[in-house]
Every structure is written in structure tokens, then in C-alpha cells.
Design an enzyme around this catalytic site. Structure first.
Site, mmCIF file in Angstrom:
data_model
loop_
_atom_site.group_PDB
_atom_site.id
_atom_site.type_symbol
_atom_site.label_atom_id
_atom_site.label_comp_id
_atom_site.label_asym_id
_atom_site.label_seq_id
_atom_site.Cartn_x
_atom_site.Cartn_y
_atom_site.Cartn_z
ATOM 1 N N TYR A 140 20.647 71.717 151.194
ATOM 2 C CA TYR A 140 21.725 72.672 151.496
ATOM 3 C C TYR A 140 22.070 72.646 152.989
ATOM 4 O O TYR A 140 23.241 72.604 153.374
ATOM 5 C CB TYR A 140 21.262 74.065 151.067
ATOM 6 C CG TYR A 140 22.298 75.154 151.183
ATOM 7 C CD1 TYR A 140 23.329 75.267 150.244
ATOM 8 C CD2 TYR A 140 22.237 76.096 152.206
ATOM 9 C CE1 TYR A 140 24.267 76.284 150.342
ATOM 10 C CE2 TYR A 140 23.171 77.116 152.302
ATOM 11 C CZ TYR A 140 24.180 77.210 151.366
ATOM 12 O OH TYR A 140 25.108 78.224 151.458
ATOM 13 N N LYS A 162 25.641 71.697 154.708
ATOM 14 C CA LYS A 162 26.402 72.667 155.508
ATOM 15 C C LYS A 162 26.565 72.198 156.958
ATOM 16 O O LYS A 162 27.565 72.504 157.613
ATOM 17 C CB LYS A 162 25.737 74.044 155.429
ATOM 18 C CG LYS A 162 25.763 74.648 154.022
ATOM 19 C CD LYS A 162 27.183 74.853 153.513
ATOM 20 C CE LYS A 162 27.267 75.533 152.177
ATOM 21 N NZ LYS A 162 28.639 75.746 151.707
ATOM 22 N N ILE A 220 24.882 87.048 152.476
ATOM 23 C CA ILE A 220 25.969 87.791 151.828
ATOM 24 C C ILE A 220 25.574 88.129 150.384
ATOM 25 O O ILE A 220 24.997 87.284 149.684
ATOM 26 C CB ILE A 220 27.270 86.936 151.815
ATOM 27 C CG1 ILE A 220 27.582 86.352 153.209
ATOM 28 C CG2 ILE A 220 28.440 87.753 151.278
ATOM 29 C CD1 ILE A 220 27.857 87.340 154.306
HETATM 30 P P1 NAP Z 1 28.433 81.934 144.016
HETATM 31 O O1 NAP Z 1 28.554 83.395 143.819
HETATM 32 O O2 NAP Z 1 27.309 81.205 143.382
HETATM 33 O O3 NAP Z 1 29.832 81.240 143.607
HETATM 34 C C1 NAP Z 1 29.993 79.859 143.700
HETATM 35 C C2 NAP Z 1 31.368 79.472 143.235
HETATM 36 O O4 NAP Z 1 31.502 78.049 143.393
HETATM 37 C C3 NAP Z 1 31.625 79.774 141.769
HETATM 38 O O5 NAP Z 1 32.963 80.165 141.614
HETATM 39 C C4 NAP Z 1 31.409 78.417 141.090
HETATM 40 O O6 NAP Z 1 32.163 78.252 139.906
HETATM 41 C C5 NAP Z 1 31.941 77.494 142.149
HETATM 42 N N1 NAP Z 1 31.450 76.127 142.007
HETATM 43 C C6 NAP Z 1 30.184 75.677 142.053
HETATM 44 N N2 NAP Z 1 30.159 74.344 141.910
HETATM 45 C C7 NAP Z 1 31.451 73.938 141.766
HETATM 46 C C8 NAP Z 1 32.081 72.685 141.583
HETATM 47 N N3 NAP Z 1 31.364 71.548 141.514
HETATM 48 N N4 NAP Z 1 33.431 72.644 141.483
HETATM 49 C C9 NAP Z 1 34.176 73.773 141.550
HETATM 50 N N5 NAP Z 1 33.622 75.000 141.727
HETATM 51 C C10 NAP Z 1 32.275 75.076 141.827
HETATM 52 O O7 NAP Z 1 28.321 81.580 145.576
HETATM 53 P P2 NAP Z 1 28.761 82.400 146.885
HETATM 54 O O8 NAP Z 1 27.573 83.096 147.391
HETATM 55 O O9 NAP Z 1 30.024 83.127 146.631
HETATM 56 O O10 NAP Z 1 29.026 81.166 147.864
HETATM 57 C C11 NAP Z 1 30.321 80.654 148.144
HETATM 58 C C12 NAP Z 1 30.219 79.693 149.313
HETATM 59 O O11 NAP Z 1 29.681 80.392 150.440
HETATM 60 C C13 NAP Z 1 29.277 78.520 149.065
HETATM 61 O O12 NAP Z 1 29.782 77.368 149.671
HETATM 62 C C14 NAP Z 1 28.003 78.966 149.738
HETATM 63 O O13 NAP Z 1 27.205 77.872 150.124
HETATM 64 C C15 NAP Z 1 28.559 79.709 150.934
HETATM 65 N N6 NAP Z 1 27.613 80.658 151.522
HETATM 66 C C16 NAP Z 1 27.140 81.720 150.819
HETATM 67 C C17 NAP Z 1 26.242 82.586 151.443
HETATM 68 C C18 NAP Z 1 25.672 83.790 150.738
HETATM 69 O O14 NAP Z 1 24.812 84.465 151.343
HETATM 70 N N7 NAP Z 1 26.084 84.115 149.536
HETATM 71 C C19 NAP Z 1 25.839 82.355 152.756
HETATM 72 C C20 NAP Z 1 26.351 81.252 153.434
HETATM 73 C C21 NAP Z 1 27.248 80.420 152.814
HETATM 74 P P3 NAP Z 1 31.578 78.579 138.421
HETATM 75 O O15 NAP Z 1 30.629 79.727 138.573
HETATM 76 O O16 NAP Z 1 32.808 78.887 137.654
HETATM 77 O O17 NAP Z 1 30.895 77.347 137.943
#
Ligand code: NAP
Length: 246
Positions: free
Chosen positions: A154, A158, A187
Site C-alpha cells: 500500500y 501511494k 478517515i
Molecule cells: P473504501 O470505503 O474501501 O472504498 C473503496 C472504493 O474503491 C469503493 O467504492 C470500491 O468499489 C472502489 N474500488 C476498489 N477497487 C476498485 C477497482 N479496481 N476499480 C474501481 N473501483 C474500485 O475506501 P476509502 O477508505 O473510501 O478509500 C478511498 C481512497 O482513499 C483509497 O484510495 C484509499 O487508499 C484512500 N485513503 C483512505 C484512507 C482512510 O483512512 N480511509 C486514508 C488514506 C487514503 P466497490 O466497493 O464497489 O468494489
């Protein structure tokens, strides 16, 4: 702030992508909502946008597949004849220590998070160059800046996004295209709900603002960076992390 702009948000069926899509629509953008598997989640986002008078379309597909990403961009052009904003948000984790990490754990995370962002940028940029206008937002992570035990896949994806963001900003700046990265901290989403309480407590002890971030904390910055208020900002990585990394 985004009146009549056309945006694509990948990974928009839940979490941060969902909040960005809804916030963009609230600000007047028309949105293509990409997602991979959660039909119910995606339908809910679509309904929420439509019920508040916005315009959106769903696009189901895996952005790690080059031809699917091409199809996503073509779909947007067919619907709206342009693409002003691309948010590369789709992301996954496959956390485990290096000793236990399988090749597939490494490849899948790089393929979705890093290659998926490349795939979308590759196909969207030609339209943005023709328009002489575009905003590309790549969702990185503080882990790409500081690394983390159990997340070499990861963190590499990133950090790769950060290098790609800066290189793209240099390549595309003269074409009227801004490229920036957002690095969220801790988050509240499905991605972090799987963490053990002890891990959450440890992370929290490093956050000066003493709370997890909300998806809106991230989407508010996304709206600003996608708007013309941020037209002199490019190649930057902006953290939204309650002061965790400074
Ligand atoms: P999440 O709740 O797990 O949602 C992930 C989303 O990405 C879902 O809509 C999923 O779609 C979609 N997805 C996954 N693989 C995909 C693919 N191959 N093609 C198209 N869509 C895909 O994650 P989140 O926490 O909102 O994270 C969103 C972004 O923020 C990510 O890049 C993550 O690394 C980044 N981020 C998150 C955090 C945190 O603390 N949450 C911190 C830093 C960065 P489906 O569910 O429909 O499959």
C-alpha cells in the site's frame, strides 16, 4: 464552486469517493460514478445526487484494467462531451507483514491503486489537453509519505501516486491542467473499520486533533482543489490528517 463542470470519481460507491461525488454534485458538477462491485452502494449515491437535483451516471468497472479505464473515459465523453475533473480515488488494501505477503497481495494493490490511476489519467489526459483545461486529483495517503508496518504494498502504491502526481503536474502544466494529490490520514470508512481497537488507539495517540477524519473532511479539500479557486496550485500533496504527519 463547480457549476456545470464534468467530473469522474473512481471508487464512488462508498467512503471517500462517495463523499467526493456527492459534494461535487452539490457544488453543481455532473458526475460519473465509477465503482467495482457494490451495486447497492452505487445506486444509493446516484439516488442521493438525483434527489437533490443533481446529474450523475453509474459506470461499473475495474480501473486496474486498461481497457475498462478507457471505456470509463469514453462513457463520460459520450454522456457529457467533455471531462473537466478526474478523481483517482479507487483503492484497496491487502495488509500483512512482508514475511507473509504473497506476490498477489503486492500485485493487486499496485494494480488497483497505482496502475488504476495511470490507466484513467492516460485516457482522460488527451481530452483535457484538447480542452486546454483539466483538474486531476489523485488520492494518495499519509502512508505513502511515512510508510507503515504491514503495508509495504500500500505504501509503495501511494508513494508511487505522489511521484506520478508531481511528474504529471510538470508534463501537463503548460496545457492548463492542474494535478494534485490528497493524502488522507485516518478517515472513518469501511477501509479503516477493519482495524483492531488497539491499532486505532495507537493511531489516535498520534493525532493532535484527537479524532478520526470524516469523509467530508477529505471531500471539502477535493472540492477546493477541483475548483478554479485552486488554479495556481499544482504538483502538491496536501494532507488531511488532523496533524498526524507534520
Ligand atoms: P473504501 O470505503 O474501501 O472504498 C473503496 C472504493 O474503491 C469503493 O467504492 C470500491 O468499489 C472502489 N474500488 C476498489 N477497487 C476498485 C477497482 N479496481 N476499480 C474501481 N473501483 C474500485 O475506501 P476509502 O477508505 O473510501 O478509500 C478511498 C481512497 O482513499 C483509497 O484510495 C484509499 O487508499 C484512500 N485513503 C483512505 C484512507 C482512510 O483512512 N480511509 C486514508 C488514506 C487514503 P466497490 O466497493 O464497489 O468494489
Amino acid at each position: 464552486m463547480l457549476k456545470d463542470k464534468v467530473a469522474i470519481v473512481t471508487g464512488a460507491s462508498k467512503g471517500i469517493g462517495r463523499a467526493i461525488a456527492i459534494n461535487f454534485a452539490k457544488e453543481g458538477a455532473k458526475v460519473v460514478l465509477n465503482y467495482r462491485s457494490d451495486d447497492n452502494g452505487a445506486q444509493e449515491v446516484l439516488k442521493e445526487i438525483e434527489n437533490s437535483g443533481g446529474v450523475a451516471f453509474l459506470h461499473k468497472g475495474d480501473v486496474s484494467d486498461f481497457s475498462v479505464a478507457e471505456d470509463l473515459i469514453k462513457f463520460c465523453i459520450e454522456k457529457f462531451s467533455r471531462i473537466d475533473i478526474l478523481v483517482n480515488n479507487a483503492g484497496i488494501t491487502r495488509d500483512t507483514l512482508l514475511l507473509r505477503m504473497k506476490e498477489e497481495d503486492f500485485d493487486s494493490v499496485i494494480n488497483v491503486n497505482l496502475k488504476g490511476s495511470f490507466n484513467c489519467v492516460k485516457h482522460a489526459s488527451s481530452f483535457m489537453i484538447k480542452q486546454k483545461y483539466g483538474k486531476i486529483l489523485n488520492i494518495s495517503s499519509v502512508i505513502g509519505l511515512i510508510g507503515n508496518i504491514g503495508q509495504i504494498n500500500y505504501a509503495a502504491s501511494k508513494a508511487g501516486i505522489i511521484g506520478m502526481t508531481k511528474s504529471l503536474a510538470k508534463e501537463l502544466g503548460s496545457r492548463g491542467i492542474n494535478v494534485n494529490a490528497i493524502a488522507p490520514g485516518f478517515i472513518e470508512t469501511d477501509m479503516t473499520s477493519v482495524l483492531e481497537d488497539k491499532t486505532k488507539e495507537t493511531i489516535m495517540s498520534h493525532i493532535p486533533l484527537k479524532r478520526m477524519g470524516s469523509v467530508e473532511d477529505v471531500s471539502n479539500l477535493a472540492v477546493f482543489l477541483a475548483s478554479d479557486l485552486a488554479s495556481y496550485i499544482t504538483g502538491q500533496v496536501i494532507t488531511v490528517d488532523g496533524g498526524m504527519v507534520m
